[in-house]
Write an enzyme that holds these catalytic residues in place. Structure first.
Site, PDB file in Angstrom:
ATOM      1  N   VAL A 208      -8.873  61.309  50.778  1.00 37.62           N
ATOM      2  CA  VAL A 208      -7.514  60.932  50.404  1.00 37.62           C
ATOM      3  C   VAL A 208      -7.570  59.646  49.580  1.00 37.62           C
ATOM      4  O   VAL A 208      -8.333  58.737  49.905  1.00 37.62           O
ATOM      5  CB  VAL A 208      -6.667  60.660  51.667  1.00 37.62           C
ATOM      6  CG1 VAL A 208      -5.257  60.248  51.311  1.00 37.62           C
ATOM      7  CG2 VAL A 208      -6.675  61.849  52.598  1.00 37.62           C
ATOM      8  N   CYS A 209      -6.750  59.576  48.544  1.00 37.63           N
ATOM      9  CA  CYS A 209      -6.550  58.324  47.814  1.00 37.63           C
ATOM     10  C   CYS A 209      -5.068  58.221  47.475  1.00 37.63           C
ATOM     11  O   CYS A 209      -4.246  58.881  48.104  1.00 37.63           O
ATOM     12  CB  CYS A 209      -7.446  58.242  46.580  1.00 37.63           C
ATOM     13  SG  CYS A 209      -7.037  59.398  45.272  1.00 37.63           S
ATOM     14  N   ALA A 210      -4.726  57.429  46.490  1.00 38.69           N
ATOM     15  CA  ALA A 210      -3.309  57.260  46.155  1.00 38.69           C
ATOM     16  C   ALA A 210      -2.737  58.495  45.464  1.00 38.69           C
ATOM     17  O   ALA A 210      -1.676  58.987  45.836  1.00 38.69           O
ATOM     18  CB  ALA A 210      -3.108  56.031  45.279  1.00 38.69           C
TER      19      ALA A 210
END
Length: 109
Positions: free
Chosen positions: A72-74
């Site tokens: 997961v990232c932005a």
């Protein structure tokens, strides 16, 4: 760690709704948030392990290659790079959260 092009054949994509449902069913997933410290302070998916993308090569041993891992990232770009990297290291069950935290529908901690 920089990849020009990302080979999406080496990992799978998961939508926010699909991940939320899988978590609700208590599936055995490892969630890894690859955002920077300041970004994670704004909230992360409950239970996600925080490993900034730049630290992933040094902290790879913290991940179990025999379990499914969701990165997961932005917005989904750094997590794609993380997926590519761990897949290149021999991990098979690697997932990218499409749209990252910007699309996450579940709770944050």
């Amino acid at each position: 760690m920089c990849y020009g092009g990302v080979d999406t054949a080496k990992y799978q994509k998961v939508t926010s709704q699909e991940l939320f449902d899988r978590m609700d069913r208590r599936e055995d997933l490892i969630l890894v948030d690859v955002r920077e410290d300041g970004e994670v302070r704004t909230g992360k998916i409950p239970g996600a392990k925080h490993i900034p993308l730049r630290e992933l090569p040094m902290r790879l041993s913290e991940l179990d290659p025999n379990r499914e891992i969701v990165f997961v990232c932005a917005g989904g770009n750094r997590s794609k790079k993380a997926c590519q990297y761990v897949a290149d290291q021999g991990f098979d069950a690697v997932w990218n959260l499409e749209g990252g935290m910007k699309k996450w529908i579940g709770p944050v901690e």
